[in-house]
Scaffold this motif. Structure first.
Motif, PDB file in Angstrom:
ATOM      1  N   SER A   1      74.686  77.800  43.117  1.00 51.99           N
ATOM      2  CA  SER A   1      74.536  77.849  41.655  1.00 51.99           C
ATOM      3  C   SER A   1      74.297  76.457  41.088  1.00 51.99           C
ATOM      4  CB  SER A   1      75.763  78.470  41.004  1.00 51.99           C
ATOM      5  OG  SER A   1      75.862  79.821  41.350  1.00 51.99           O
ATOM      6  N   ALA A   2      75.035  75.477  41.585  1.00 56.05           N
ATOM      7  CA  ALA A   2      74.875  74.103  41.103  1.00 56.05           C
ATOM      8  C   ALA A   2      73.485  73.560  41.431  1.00 56.05           C
ATOM      9  CB  ALA A   2      75.948  73.203  41.693  1.00 56.05           C
ATOM     10  N   GLN A   3      72.966  73.935  42.602  1.00 53.34           N
ATOM     11  CA  GLN A   3      71.649  73.448  43.011  1.00 53.34           C
ATOM     12  C   GLN A   3      70.531  73.999  42.132  1.00 53.34           C
ATOM     13  OE1 GLN A   3      71.213  74.527  47.119  1.00 53.34           O
ATOM     14  NE2 GLN A   3      72.655  72.991  47.826  1.00 53.34           N
ATOM     15  N   ILE A   4      70.622  75.262  41.773  1.00 55.54           N
ATOM     16  CA  ILE A   4      69.513  75.877  41.027  1.00 55.54           C
ATOM     17  C   ILE A   4      69.761  75.938  39.523  1.00 55.54           C
ATOM     18  CG2 ILE A   4      68.799  77.207  43.035  1.00 55.54           C
ATOM     19  CD1 ILE A   4      69.936  79.707  41.717  1.00 55.54           C
ATOM     20  N   ALA A   5      70.959  75.571  39.078  1.00 60.55           N
ATOM     21  CA  ALA A   5      71.305  75.663  37.654  1.00 60.55           C
ATOM     22  C   ALA A   5      70.315  74.958  36.724  1.00 60.55           C
ATOM     23  CB  ALA A   5      72.728  75.152  37.419  1.00 60.55           C
TER      24      ALA A   5
END
Length: 187
Positions: free
Chosen positions: A118-122
């Motif tokens: 989630s953090a990577q694609i947020a």
């Protein structure tokens, strides 16, 4: 290059050449010229080695994209920059991109925490949400938009890598394919 980095670099080369299953840790250590015990000191399991390499490469790709973003103002241009910079990074780093593609299509992806993914694609999802709010693109699930753009980056990279194009031809193909992607999602 320190021992940890030497192991990661050697692992990258072998994983791309032979795949995850056909690359034993003993071969990675031997090719790196480092004792197997030292490999396990840094990476207690092969899974941890693979995941560490993925996180490192994903971070490098993200950093490369982020360098280009401060100059960009509009939502569409931010999404275009993500697309273009992803392709440019993949062309400059073919082994790294091949590893990321292999990882993304492997069971190892499930070993990355949902929070990490989630953090990577947020940031990309945030810009797709903004484009929807601004009524620039169709109102559909932003995760689907992310899947579409990611798969297009992969496909265009495969096309560009399989052919001999000049830098200008590559640039034009990247521009044209983003235009096609945008037309597909445009409101």
């Amino acid at each position: 290059m320190d021992k940890r980095e030497k192991l990661l670099q050697t692992a990258l080369e072998l994983f791309v050449k032979q795949g995850f299953n056909d690359t034993p840790t003993s071969k990675i250590a031997k090719e790196a010229g480092i004792a197997t015990g030292t490999l396990f000191y840094f990476f207690p399991t092969k899974d941890e080695l693979i995941i560490s390499l993925y996180l490192k490469l994903k971070g490098q790709a993200t950093e490369s994209i982020n360098v280009a973003l401060p100059e960009v103002k509009s939502t569409k241009e931010v999404i275009k920059t993500y697309y273009e910079q992803s392709l440019k990074w993949s062309l400059r780093n073919p082994n790294e991109f091949s590893f990321l593609a292999q990882f993304s299509n492997s069971p190892y992806l499930k070993k990355i925490g949902a929070d990490e993914i989630s953090a990577q694609i947020a940031p990309v999802l945030r810009h797709f949400r903004l484009a929807i709010e601004e009524q620039q693109v169709v109102d559909i699930d932003v995760n689907l938009l992310y899947a579409l753009i990611s798969n297009q980056v992969f496909g265009v990279n495969q096309f560009l890598s399989a052919n001999k194009f000049t830098k200008k031809e590559q640039h034009n193909i990247i521009q044209d394919t983003f235009f096609m992607f945008w037309k597909m999602i445009e409101r």
